[in-house]
Design an enzyme around this catalytic site. Structure first.
Site, PDB file in Angstrom:
ATOM      1  N   ASN A  87       0.680  -1.224   0.050  1.00  0.00           N
ATOM      2  CA  ASN A  87      -0.039   0.114  -0.052  1.00  0.00           C
ATOM      3  C   ASN A  87       0.747   1.228  -0.018  1.00  0.00           C
ATOM      4  O   ASN A  87       0.192   2.265  -0.017  1.00  0.00           O
ATOM      5  CB  ASN A  87      -0.889   0.051   1.271  1.00  0.00           C
ATOM      6  N   CYS A  98     -16.753  -3.734  -4.250  1.00  0.00           N
ATOM      7  CA  CYS A  98     -15.446  -4.595  -3.661  1.00  0.00           C
ATOM      8  C   CYS A  98     -16.346  -5.344  -2.850  1.00  0.00           C
ATOM      9  O   CYS A  98     -17.380  -5.271  -2.202  1.00  0.00           O
ATOM     10  CB  CYS A  98     -14.484  -3.598  -3.255  1.00  0.00           C
ATOM     11  N   ARG A 130     -16.958   1.352  -0.850  1.00  0.00           N
ATOM     12  CA  ARG A 130     -15.711   2.193  -1.149  1.00  0.00           C
ATOM     13  C   ARG A 130     -16.055   2.999  -2.506  1.00  0.00           C
ATOM     14  O   ARG A 130     -15.357   2.801  -3.652  1.00  0.00           O
ATOM     15  CB  ARG A 130     -14.686   0.954  -1.638  1.00  0.00           C
ATOM     16  N   ARG A 168      -2.542 -11.251  -4.254  1.00  0.00           N
ATOM     17  CA  ARG A 168      -2.643  -9.870  -4.302  1.00  0.00           C
ATOM     18  C   ARG A 168      -1.852  -9.098  -3.485  1.00  0.00           C
ATOM     19  O   ARG A 168      -1.208  -8.250  -3.620  1.00  0.00           O
ATOM     20  CB  ARG A 168      -4.034  -9.429  -4.315  1.00  0.00           C
TER      21      ARG A 168
HETATM   22  C1  EPZ Z   1      -6.751   1.877   1.709  1.00  0.00           C
HETATM   23  O1  EPZ Z   1      -7.915   1.798   0.899  1.00  0.00           O
HETATM   24  C2  EPZ Z   1      -5.948   0.586   1.622  1.00  0.00           C
HETATM   25  N1  EPZ Z   1      -5.814   0.287   0.256  1.00  0.00           N
HETATM   26  C3  EPZ Z   1      -6.825  -0.347   2.186  1.00  0.00           C
HETATM   27  O2  EPZ Z   1      -6.089  -1.562   2.081  1.00  0.00           O
HETATM   28  C4  EPZ Z   1      -7.124  -0.324   3.644  1.00  0.00           C
HETATM   29  O3  EPZ Z   1      -7.941  -1.151   4.180  1.00  0.00           O
HETATM   30  C5  EPZ Z   1      -7.887   1.170   3.539  1.00  0.00           C
HETATM   31  O4  EPZ Z   1      -7.140   2.157   2.836  1.00  0.00           O
HETATM   32  C6  EPZ Z   1      -8.091   1.756   5.193  1.00  0.00           C
HETATM   33  O5  EPZ Z   1      -7.055   1.561   5.786  1.00  0.00           O
HETATM   34  C7  EPZ Z   1      -4.589   0.928  -0.235  1.00  0.00           C
HETATM   35  O6  EPZ Z   1      -3.989   1.829   0.308  1.00  0.00           O
HETATM   36  C8  EPZ Z   1      -4.369   0.597  -1.806  1.00  0.00           C
HETATM   37  P1  EPZ Z   1     -10.359   4.514   2.341  1.00  0.00           P
HETATM   38  P2  EPZ Z   1      -8.832   2.951   0.700  1.00  0.00           P
HETATM   39  O7  EPZ Z   1     -10.575   5.414   1.262  1.00  0.00           O
HETATM   40  O8  EPZ Z   1      -7.973   4.150   0.394  1.00  0.00           O
HETATM   41  C9  EPZ Z   1     -14.664   5.712   2.612  1.00  0.00           C
HETATM   42  C10 EPZ Z   1      -5.585  -4.034   1.686  1.00  0.00           C
HETATM   43  O9  EPZ Z   1      -5.982  -4.991   2.454  1.00  0.00           O
HETATM   44  N2  EPZ Z   1     -14.495   6.551   1.445  1.00  0.00           N
HETATM   45  O10 EPZ Z   1      -9.278   4.991   3.510  1.00  0.00           O
HETATM   46  O11 EPZ Z   1      -9.620   2.529  -0.853  1.00  0.00           O
HETATM   47  C11 EPZ Z   1     -14.639   4.151   2.309  1.00  0.00           C
HETATM   48  O12 EPZ Z   1     -15.888   3.721   1.732  1.00  0.00           O
HETATM   49  C12 EPZ Z   1      -6.819  -2.990   1.444  1.00  0.00           C
HETATM   50  O13 EPZ Z   1      -4.520  -3.736   1.382  1.00  0.00           O
HETATM   51  C13 EPZ Z   1     -15.719   7.476   0.865  1.00  0.00           C
HETATM   52  O14 EPZ Z   1     -16.465   7.281   1.327  1.00  0.00           O
HETATM   53  O15 EPZ Z   1      -9.777   3.164   1.810  1.00  0.00           O
HETATM   54  C14 EPZ Z   1     -14.194   3.685   3.684  1.00  0.00           C
HETATM   55  O16 EPZ Z   1     -15.444   3.547   4.398  1.00  0.00           O
HETATM   56  C15 EPZ Z   1      -7.998  -3.294   1.756  1.00  0.00           C
HETATM   57  N3  EPZ Z   1     -15.335   7.884  -0.195  1.00  0.00           N
HETATM   58  C16 EPZ Z   1     -13.662   4.621   4.320  1.00  0.00           C
HETATM   59  O17 EPZ Z   1     -13.692   6.088   3.583  1.00  0.00           O
HETATM   60  C17 EPZ Z   1     -14.168   8.269  -0.813  1.00  0.00           C
HETATM   61  O18 EPZ Z   1     -13.844   9.059  -1.716  1.00  0.00           O
HETATM   62  C18 EPZ Z   1     -12.112   4.314   4.400  1.00  0.00           C
HETATM   63  O19 EPZ Z   1     -11.501   4.092   3.138  1.00  0.00           O
HETATM   64  C19 EPZ Z   1     -12.959   7.344  -0.156  1.00  0.00           C
HETATM   65  C20 EPZ Z   1     -13.245   6.588   0.697  1.00  0.00           C
END
Ligand code: EPZ
Length: 425
Positions: free
Chosen positions: A23, A117, A122, A403
């Site tokens: 990540n 997903c 997400r 992955r």
């Molecule tokens: C990152 O995902 C990681 N992936 C995830 O790791 C990790 O679980 C997650 O952060 C939380 O730590 C990468 O870094 C590639 P978020 P990300 O945006 O950025 C909401 C793994 O296992 N949200 O921090 O996609 C979302 O729905 C993966 O390696 C919005 O509402 O997660 C969630 O509830 C899985 N609108 C919360 O924020 C947006 O535009 C946190 O999601 C963006 C996010």
């Protein structure tokens, strides 16, 4: 599709080298699009997601080569188009990370909307809203985000103060990358504080970006005219580290994880100690000793960094499944990240689900069963459960594991696990 066959019951013993962080690698590879010269990245993990990101860059015409030391050399100047197709984005939602850099450097980007997903909806609304606030014209058409900077400002985004409504890791990363070449200053309020955000910021600074406050919830970026190439080493993977430490704890073993960074794992190490593990650590290693002891049940509540990471939730559910007592796991980040609990029940785990809370009553022994991986970290938790279950467990759909975990069966075999990959038909 390949499967994993695991015969449980052996305490893990020995040392394991931790790979570079998935990540951190993914946003850093996307950020190479911002440079006007070649970039060399080392300590890149050999993972399916990294291969997909490299394929995406290559599809756009970027030149990506791997040198004799397995370092990734990227020359973004050969880019031909700013297009991220659905067929690649659907394989890896982190492909959305090319949106900010393409818009900032080339003034246009057509990026497929990531689909749904397994772990949740997400959405990427915060990514899009932030770019629009920086002057981008964005509309969604036929499942694609079509973004342009508009000709008004000579094709450049303009700095803005953005208050992110939810803490989002890739949202923070996308907007930080968009801001480094914008006209003026950008402030990201309520920014994600994850170490991978800091690693990306350090990479951008190595290319000449002006960024302050990465790692805090307020990041300030002063736009510059251009970014040059650089060489950079990716940080170690804190989630892989945590996963191997839990593997040692759940099997009553004794394992040292090397080439890692204890500082990023405070919340996880505290919980492992609470479960009864003896821990020792140095600058770049962490050792866990659980020989002869059954874990104690612990309570976990996930939240953005530095709180307990959602990516370690499934692993601790496996630990609680065989622990002494009752543990509760509360998932506050994603709305559907308990699929592994249903599979573990088939192995004899006593788990009750109430909304975003799992109540787990530890059992003395899990039983082997055929199970199916559903998402990356869920599949890791099934491996952990299988390492301690009686008999031989077969895990299907392990492409989920590939992955995010480099050579997982080799690394676990090196620690004494009875595990082998069975090529699927
Ligand atoms: C990152 O995902 C990681 N992936 C995830 O790791 C990790 O679980 C997650 O952060 C939380 O730590 C990468 O870094 C590639 P978020 P990300 O945006 O950025 C909401 C793994 O296992 N949200 O921090 O996609 C979302 O729905 C993966 O390696 C919005 O509402 O997660 C969630 O509830 C899985 N609108 C919360 O924020 C947006 O535009 C946190 O999601 C963006 C996010």
């Amino acid at each position: 599709m390949d499967k994993l066959q695991i015969t449980g019951g052996r305490p893990l013993e020995g040392e394991v080298r931790i790979s570079g962080a998935k990540n951190a690698t993914l946003p850093i590879l996307a950020a190479t699009l911002l440079a006007d010269g070649p970039v060399t990245i080392s300590n890149v993990p050999h993972l399916q997601d990294v291969t997909t990101m490299i394929e995406l860059l290559g599809r756009m015409g970027v030149t990506v080569t791997i040198d004799e030391k397995l370092r990734i050399e990227v020359d973004p100047t050969t880019i031909r188009e700013q297009f991220a197709p659905y067929e690649l984005v659907k394989k890896m939602r982190a492909s959305i990370l090319v949106l900010g850099p393409l818009l900032a450097r080339y003034g246009e980007a057509d990026v497929s909307l990531p689909g749904g997903c397994a772990i949740g909806a997400r959405p990427v609304n915060i990514h899009v809203a932030g770019l629009q606030a920086m002057g981008a014209d964005i509309h969604i058409e036929n499942g694609y985000i079509k973004a342009r900077t508009g000709k008004a400002r000579a094709g450049r985004l303009k700095g803005a103060r953005l208050v992110l409504e939810t803490v989002t890791v890739t949202g923070t990363e996308n907007l930080m990358m968009a801001a480094v070449l914008a006209d003026g200053e950008t402030v990201l309020e309520n920014a994600a504080r994850e170490p991978e955000v800091v690693d990306l910021a350090n990479f951008l600074i190595a290319m000449g970006a002006k960024i302050r406050g990465a790692g805090t919830d307020r990041i300030v970026i002063e736009g510059v005219e251009r970014l040059h190439g650089c060489s950079y080493e990716v940080m170690p993977d804190r989630i892989e580290t945590g996963t191997f430490l839990v593997a040692a704890a759940i099997t009553g073993g004794h394992v040292r994880t090397k080439n890692t960074c204890p500082a990023y794992l405070d919340a996880v190490l505290l919980k492992l100690q609470e479960a009864g593990a003896k821990l020792a650590q140095g600058d770049n290693w962490i050792e866990l000793d659980m020989r002869g002891r059954r874990p104690k049940a612990i309570d976990v509540r996930t939240a953005p960094y530095p709180a307990f990471p959602t990516d370690m939730q499934a692993q601790f559910a496996a630990l609680d499944a065989v622990a002494d007592g009752v543990g509760t796991i509360i998932e506050t980040v994603f709305e559907n990240r308990f699929m592994h609990m249903l599979e573990m029940r088939r192995m004899g785990a006593e788990i009750r689900l109430e909304g975003n809370t799992a109540i787990i009553k530890g059992v003395p022994k899990l039983m082997a069963a055929p199970v199916m991986a559903t998402d990356l970290r869920a599949s890791a938790s099934l491996v952990l459960a299988a390492l301690v279950a009686e008999g031989q467990t077969v895990i299907e759909r392990i492409y989920h594991i590939d992955r995010g975990y480099e050579s997982i069966e080799e690394k676990l075999s090196g620690l004494g696990a009875q595990i082998r990959r069975v090529p699927g038909r």
